[in-house]
Design an enzyme around this catalytic site. Sequence first.
Site, PDB file in Angstrom:
ATOM      1  N   TYR A 242       0.928  13.803   1.374  1.00  0.00           N
ATOM      2  CA  TYR A 242       0.540  14.431   2.639  1.00  0.00           C
ATOM      3  C   TYR A 242       0.755  15.947   2.589  1.00  0.00           C
ATOM      4  CZ  TYR A 242       0.885   9.499   3.673  1.00  0.00           C
ATOM      5  OH  TYR A 242       0.740   8.132   3.609  1.00  0.00           O
TER       6      TYR A 242
ATOM      7  N   GLU B 203       0.832  -1.201   0.000  1.00  0.00           N
ATOM      8  CA  GLU B 203       0.000   0.000   0.000  1.00  0.00           C
ATOM      9  C   GLU B 203       0.865   1.248   0.000  1.00  0.00           C
ATOM     10  OE1 GLU B 203      -1.992  -0.574   3.728  1.00  0.00           O
ATOM     11  OE2 GLU B 203      -3.308  -2.125   2.936  1.00  0.00           O
TER      12      GLU B 203
ATOM     13  N   CYS C 115      -1.280  33.439  11.148  1.00  0.00           N
ATOM     14  CA  CYS C 115      -0.930  34.025  12.445  1.00  0.00           C
ATOM     15  C   CYS C 115      -0.531  32.981  13.466  1.00  0.00           C
ATOM     16  CB  CYS C 115      -2.113  34.833  12.948  1.00  0.00           C
ATOM     17  SG  CYS C 115      -2.456  36.167  11.830  1.00  0.00           S
ATOM     18  N   GLU C 116       0.555  32.329  13.245  1.00  0.00           N
ATOM     19  CA  GLU C 116       1.109  31.325  14.161  1.00  0.00           C
ATOM     20  C   GLU C 116       2.620  31.374  13.992  1.00  0.00           C
ATOM     21  OE1 GLU C 116      -0.536  28.730  15.950  1.00  0.00           O
ATOM     22  OE2 GLU C 116      -2.541  28.881  15.083  1.00  0.00           O
TER      23      GLU C 116
HETATM   24  N1  LLP Z   1      -1.260   1.714   4.698  1.00  0.00           N
HETATM   25  C1  LLP Z   1      -1.668   2.121   5.922  1.00  0.00           C
HETATM   26  C2  LLP Z   1      -2.498   1.217   6.729  1.00  0.00           C
HETATM   27  C3  LLP Z   1      -1.299   3.393   6.403  1.00  0.00           C
HETATM   28  O1  LLP Z   1      -1.692   3.769   7.610  1.00  0.00           O
HETATM   29  C4  LLP Z   1      -0.495   4.239   5.612  1.00  0.00           C
HETATM   30  C5  LLP Z   1      -0.113   5.571   6.066  1.00  0.00           C
HETATM   31  C6  LLP Z   1      -0.097   3.770   4.342  1.00  0.00           C
HETATM   32  C7  LLP Z   1      -0.489   2.506   3.920  1.00  0.00           C
HETATM   33  C8  LLP Z   1       0.756   4.583   3.415  1.00  0.00           C
HETATM   34  O2  LLP Z   1       1.996   4.840   3.971  1.00  0.00           O
HETATM   35  P1  LLP Z   1       3.158   5.501   3.073  1.00  0.00           P
HETATM   36  O3  LLP Z   1       3.502   4.502   1.993  1.00  0.00           O
HETATM   37  O4  LLP Z   1       2.638   6.750   2.498  1.00  0.00           O
HETATM   38  O5  LLP Z   1       4.257   5.707   4.026  1.00  0.00           O
HETATM   39  N2  LLP Z   1       1.019  12.433   7.417  1.00  0.00           N
HETATM   40  C9  LLP Z   1       2.249  11.703   7.622  1.00  0.00           C
HETATM   41  C10 LLP Z   1       2.147  10.280   7.131  1.00  0.00           C
HETATM   42  C11 LLP Z   1       1.028   9.478   7.758  1.00  0.00           C
HETATM   43  C12 LLP Z   1       0.938   8.076   7.232  1.00  0.00           C
HETATM   44  C13 LLP Z   1      -0.303   7.404   7.688  1.00  0.00           C
HETATM   45  N3  LLP Z   1      -0.479   6.070   7.189  1.00  0.00           N
HETATM   46  C14 LLP Z   1       3.379  12.466   6.939  1.00  0.00           C
HETATM   47  O6  LLP Z   1       3.131  13.523   6.374  1.00  0.00           O
HETATM   48  O7  LLP Z   1       4.518  12.039   6.999  1.00  0.00           O
END
Ligand code: LLP
Length: 402
Positions: free
Chosen positions: A356, A259, A327-328
């Site tokens: 993200y 994923e 404003c932060e």
């Molecule tokens: N599968 C599940 C169950 C997940 O919770 C996530 C991400 C992914 C796949 C995808 O993960 P990736 O391949 O993108 O690492 N907002 C944070 C990242 C939060 C990730 C949440 N879950 C940031 O900006 O670094």
Amino acid sequence: MIDFQELAEKYKTPLYVYDFEYMKQQYQMLKSAFKARKSLLAYAVKANSNLSVIQQFASLGGGADCVSIGEVRRALLAGIEPYKIIFSGVGKQDDEITEAISSDILYINAESMAELERIELLARNMNKPCRISVRVNPNIDPKTHPYISTGLSANKFGVDINTAKRMYIFAKNSSYLEPVGIHFHIGSQLTDLEPITEAAIIVADLVRSLHVIDIDIKFFDAGGGLGVVYDQENTISPHDYAQAVLSALKGLDVTVVCEPGRFLTANAGYFVTKVLYEKVNEQKRFIIVDGAMNDLLRPSLYGAFHMVSTVGGKGEKSRADVVGPVCESGDFLAKDCMLPPLKHNQLLVIHSAGAYGFGMGSNYNTRPRSAEVAVQGDVNWLIRRRETFEDLIVLEKDYLRS
Ligand code: LLP
């Protein structure tokens, strides 16, 4: 080379720009790393949920990993086949579960015994069996930022091995549940292979012990998490990542699912912002730009680093903070960044903003969200128009008291 000047003139700033060709290359690179087995790359929609981005992965044969029914709807709308859609998330609501069951998706990923019982009840009420997987928490330290690590028992995600076994037995004994998958996701922005290898071994062993009691797992879902280069990180190659997962699966007849979110989109994306003013307080140089934390939250929320480059700009560089109009004090896009003298309206490009980025944006300070644009070779096109003030008040204005 993307002509950011031309794009900024055409679509205005602040602006998100995504290189669709780069996304395609990343997808194909990861897909071919798994070529020794049947595999499904289920794009983690949360990383960048723009419909056209999802459509790009749909056209490459990808599936979707979704964490709300809204994401499932987006995936379907963008052309992902239902049988390639996975629905995860720690707190699924009844109407989300029933809609997922009627949409005939690949499986629902259950994150607790209580949730599995709920899925069973709803499937029974609908008289429609539901394919499920169980999210296992292998209790492994992924060695990443604490906010994005998920595979430790201190985290809210998934269940321990023994609970997982009980859940599979419960599912096997119900005619309304069909246990087809197993899932783990230990964290995001992983740059160390060892925790993934360890987790894959633990979960593959569980698959073997389920086999002994006649529970046949068909989909081995290793989650997402593959890290990317923001600065100078040593990342894991797709080949090594795939090998780590595949070698845990010896003797098992399963389709590998992963994923990826960030790996596919982060470095395809740029956030383009223009310089409004420059000022020096005491000794500190601030570049004030038209983009802000409401557009790109990662620096403020995680202290994340995003490389900044300038379009044009010559002269001696000096250290500066790139800050937005919100404003932060926490509203910054970069800290202590070496930048040349900059003019009013000159463009800054914030790199690695494709994952993200837009999705974690908000309308804080009544700031309309940016437009999003796709680039592929020489062509570019709008994939989300810029919000207007009217968009921001439309859900409120009819409730003003006369
Ligand atoms: N599968 C599940 C169950 C997940 O919770 C996530 C991400 C992914 C796949 C995808 O993960 P990736 O391949 O993108 O690492 N907002 C944070 C990242 C939060 C990730 C949440 N879950 C940031 O900006 O670094």
